[in-house]
Design a protein around this motif. Structure first.
Motif, mmCIF file in Angstrom:
data_model
loop_
_atom_site.group_PDB
_atom_site.id
_atom_site.type_symbol
_atom_site.label_atom_id
_atom_site.label_comp_id
_atom_site.label_asym_id
_atom_site.label_seq_id
_atom_site.Cartn_x
_atom_site.Cartn_y
_atom_site.Cartn_z
ATOM 1 N N GLU A 26 -4.312 -11.435 -7.318
ATOM 2 C CA GLU A 26 -4.460 -10.761 -6.031
ATOM 3 C C GLU A 26 -4.148 -9.274 -6.162
ATOM 4 N N THR A 27 -3.223 -8.938 -7.070
ATOM 5 C CA THR A 27 -2.844 -7.540 -7.216
ATOM 6 C C THR A 27 -3.895 -6.731 -7.952
ATOM 7 N N PHE A 28 -4.876 -7.385 -8.551
ATOM 8 C CA PHE A 28 -5.916 -6.669 -9.274
ATOM 9 C C PHE A 28 -7.056 -6.220 -8.367
ATOM 10 N N ARG A 29 -7.023 -6.635 -7.092
ATOM 11 C CA ARG A 29 -8.043 -6.141 -6.174
ATOM 12 C C ARG A 29 -7.890 -4.644 -6.037
ATOM 13 N N GLU A 30 -8.985 -3.975 -6.049
ATOM 14 C CA GLU A 30 -8.951 -2.516 -5.982
ATOM 15 C C GLU A 30 -9.319 -2.041 -4.582
ATOM 16 N N GLN A 70 -3.753 6.952 1.934
ATOM 17 C CA GLN A 70 -3.899 5.559 2.333
ATOM 18 C C GLN A 70 -2.681 4.722 1.914
ATOM 19 N N ARG A 71 -1.903 5.196 0.972
ATOM 20 C CA ARG A 71 -0.709 4.448 0.544
ATOM 21 C C ARG A 71 0.347 4.387 1.642
ATOM 22 N N SER A 72 0.262 5.271 2.620
ATOM 23 C CA SER A 72 1.241 5.307 3.707
ATOM 24 C C SER A 72 0.759 4.576 4.957
ATOM 25 N N ILE A 73 -0.377 3.934 4.893
ATOM 26 C CA ILE A 73 -0.902 3.239 6.075
ATOM 27 C C ILE A 73 -0.252 1.865 6.199
ATOM 28 N N ALA A 74 0.353 1.601 7.356
ATOM 29 C CA ALA A 74 0.933 0.292 7.642
ATOM 30 C C ALA A 74 -0.069 -0.579 8.396
ATOM 31 N N ALA A 75 -0.886 0.028 9.255
ATOM 32 C CA ALA A 75 -1.889 -0.701 10.035
ATOM 33 C C ALA A 75 -2.901 0.308 10.559
ATOM 34 N N PHE A 76 -4.009 -0.219 11.084
ATOM 35 C CA PHE A 76 -5.037 0.670 11.632
ATOM 36 C C PHE A 76 -5.778 -0.036 12.754
ATOM 37 N N ASP A 151 -10.118 -3.628 6.165
ATOM 38 C CA ASP A 151 -9.679 -4.943 6.654
ATOM 39 C C ASP A 151 -9.156 -5.829 5.519
ATOM 40 N N LYS A 152 -9.578 -5.569 4.295
ATOM 41 C CA LYS A 152 -9.117 -6.359 3.147
ATOM 42 C C LYS A 152 -7.682 -6.012 2.759
ATOM 43 N N PHE A 153 -7.206 -4.824 3.135
ATOM 44 C CA PHE A 153 -5.918 -4.344 2.655
ATOM 45 C C PHE A 153 -4.881 -4.076 3.735
ATOM 46 N N TYR A 154 -5.322 -3.809 4.963
ATOM 47 C CA TYR A 154 -4.391 -3.413 6.009
ATOM 48 C C TYR A 154 -4.579 -4.282 7.247
#
Length: 176
Positions: A26-30, A70-76, A151-154
């Motif tokens: 799962e951590t390999f998703r880019e 984008q590393r600081s995004i908690a939600a959108f 949507d895949k990440f946040y």
């Protein structure tokens, strides 16, 4: 006896490594969405620290290092932009991003903040007051594909719950 024991140890080590890799696939998703926000600066900065961009027929100068990414995004939360200019996004930043945004909006009042998605300028806002709630709006220029990828990440803002009833305690790391 030593060779057999060493082989068994190597097998066990190999199986542990393989299981760890399979569990962490799962951590390999880019994340294919790169969102950066850069503050306007003046010409006296060192040339290696600024980027000059032609915007609306004039050359504007911005800091290369973003205030947040984008590393600081908690939600959108996406919303339709005005006049058919794609979509907009309301970003909720984590604690680190919130602090950087507040500092930039206090220290750089009157300056422009440029938002770039995948290294393409999409929107600008003028910093006219401190932003203390950690929410930042991108008013236009966000594609439907970008929203699908996000949507895949946040999580969406309407699905994000605080860990406290009395104050806003949003996760600030991936593990939280």
């Amino acid at each position: 006896w030593f060779d057999a024991r060493m082989r068994n140890l190597l097998r066990a080590l190999l199986m542990t490594v393989i299981c760890g890799l399979l569990a962490s696939c799962e951590t390999f998703r880019e994340n294919k969405v790169l969102i950066t926000c850069h503050v306007q600066t003046n010409e006296i900065e060192h040339p290696s620290e600024i980027m000059r961009l032609p915007i609306d027929g004039q050359e504007m100068t911005f800091k290369k290092v973003p205030e947040f990414s984008q590393r600081s995004i908690a939600a959108f939360q996406p919303f339709p932009a005005d006049e058919g200019q794609g979509n907009g996004l309301l970003l909720q930043l984590d604690a680190k991003g919130k602090n950087y945004l507040e500092a930039a909006s206090r220290l750089q009042q009157g300056m422009i903040m440029l938002t770039m998605i995948n290294a393409v300028p999409v929107d600008m806002v003028q910093l006219d007051q401190p932003i203390t709630d950690g929410r930042f709006s991108i008013w236009r220029g966000v594609s439907d594909e970008t929203i699908k990828e996000m949507d895949k990440f946040y999580p969406r803002l309407n699905r994000l719950k605080s860990a406290s009833r009395w104050m806003d305690m949003l996760p600030s790391t991936d593990k939280e």
